[in-house]
Design an enzyme around this catalytic site. Structure first.
Site, PDB file in Angstrom:
ATOM      1  N   GLU A 124       0.771  -1.285   0.016  1.00 14.52           N
ATOM      2  CA  GLU A 124      -0.059   0.074  -0.202  1.00 14.52           C
ATOM      3  C   GLU A 124       0.954   0.977   0.060  1.00 14.52           C
ATOM      4  OE1 GLU A 124      -2.993   0.134   3.330  1.00 14.52           O
ATOM      5  OE2 GLU A 124      -3.155  -2.197   2.986  1.00 14.52           O
ATOM      6  N   ASP A 170      -4.795   3.314  -0.994  1.00 16.60           N
ATOM      7  CA  ASP A 170      -5.443   3.507   0.146  1.00 16.60           C
ATOM      8  C   ASP A 170      -5.808   5.112   0.493  1.00 16.60           C
ATOM      9  OD1 ASP A 170      -6.339   3.510   2.766  1.00 16.60           O
ATOM     10  OD2 ASP A 170      -4.585   2.646   3.603  1.00 16.60           O
TER      11      ASP A 170
HETATM   12 MG   LIG Z   1      -2.690   1.575   4.321  1.00 17.97          MG
END
Ligand SMILES: [Mg+2]
Length: 328
Positions: free
Chosen positions: A192, A215
């Site tokens: 991420e 994200d």
């Molecule tokens: Mg994250």
């Protein structure tokens, strides 16, 4: 007859939970309870300090306004509400309507820090895919790279989800990648947000062959009026944190779009209480039964609220012991 109750909860956290460099001693939030024709539906509204745009006070004002509308059978425009409020109200409605299935996905990707030997028993107990999560970006990227490489080397059927929370410059991200043998990179399901800028993360994915996930980038982009998931290029996965994204309908729309585009969608927590967290597990099982969700956060609390997370032995406080602050 429609009636609604609004509770405000405060739950002590395990010591040492740090959010954006601040110790989180107590988690606060609201639980809404909608009742109609003898049926009840609940939802949790818990803006996450440092991550949500709205405060508890902001959420409260919207909630009482919207609950009064609901009680008078007026239309609620979820899209115009703060994400946490839209999420909590929509989940309560889904539960009330009997649409949210009971069965949940309580399988978690265990979070690991140091020692592969400690992780092995946990992973062996997992059914199906062996997937674990490592937070990177807190120490030197070279150390992170060596650790990830070691995990992948010592556990041949392991796949890893990494989260860098935008910690690295493009150079640091490269230093990390260099420590991971090219033959092992495929088993990083995704990392991420490796870099401070989404553009650098995108280049990182292309240069290293390591898949990335959005994200924070998704949370920012979704606020745009003309948001389209297909414009968020280059990621193999998106992390959907409903408290930060919005209504259940919006999350379902994102999941459907991600499926159509061949992108993995992962339902993740924003440190909701066990009440909200179990609902997220139900949402995940319903919509994404093949995907291990990112809900491994009940252990950050010192208490659970009303509903037990399966296998969690923390004491449970009941909703009726929380402050009932509004009803209609
Ligand atoms: Mg994250």
């Amino acid at each position: 007859m429609r009636s609604a109750k609004l509770y405000r909860y405060e739950l002590p956290m395990d010591s040492g939970v740090i959010l954006r460099e601040q110790r989180l001693k107590v988690r606060e939030g609201f639980i809404v309870e909608l009742t109609m024709d003898g049926q009840t539906g609940r939802g949790e509204i818990a803006p996450l300090p440092g991550f949500s745009v709205e405060s508890m006070d902001d959420a409260y004002s919207q909630l009482v306004e919207q609950l009064a509308l609901w009680q008078h059978e007026k239309e609620i425009n979820l899209e115009a509400l703060y994400p946490s409020v839209a999420f909590g109200l929509s989940m309560a409605q889904l539960e009330l309507d009997g649409i949210l299935p009971e069965e949940g996905c309580y399988q978690a990707a265990p979070l690991c820090s140091g020692d592969p030997d400690e992780l092995l028993p946990k992973l062996n107990a997992m059914q199906g895919e062996k997937v674990a999560k490592i937070k990177v970006g807190l120490y030197e990227p070279i150390r992170d790279g060596m650790l990830v490489n070691l995990f992948l080397e010592s556990i041949p059927d392991l796949s890893l989800r990494l989260d860098a929370n935008r910690a690295w410059t493009a150079e640091k991200a490269q230093q990390f990648a260099k420590k991971i043998a090219p033959s092992l990179r495929q088993r990083i399901a995704f990392i991420e947000e490796p870099c401070q800028s989404p553009g650098d993360s995108f280049s990182f994915a292309i240069d290293t062959g390591i898949a990335i996930a959005w994200d924070e980038t998704l949370q920012h982009a979704i606020k745009e009026e003309h948001f389209a998931l297909e414009d968020l290029n280059g990621a193999k996965a998106i992390i959907i944190k409903p408290t930060l994204i919005g209504s259940a309908e919006r999350c379902l729309g994102l999941i459907a779009k991600a499926k159509a585009l061949g992108i993995k969608a992962i339902i993740s927590s924003s440190i909701e209480s066990s009440l909200g967290l179990t609902q997220l597990a139900r949402l995940a099982q319903w919509q994404l039964p093949q995907e291990v969700p990112g809900l491994d956060t009940v252990g950050l609390f010192a208490q659970q609220l009303e509903v037990a997370w399966p296998g969690c032995e923390l004491p449970i406080v009941s909703l009726s012991d929380q402050a009932l602050i509004w009803q209609c």
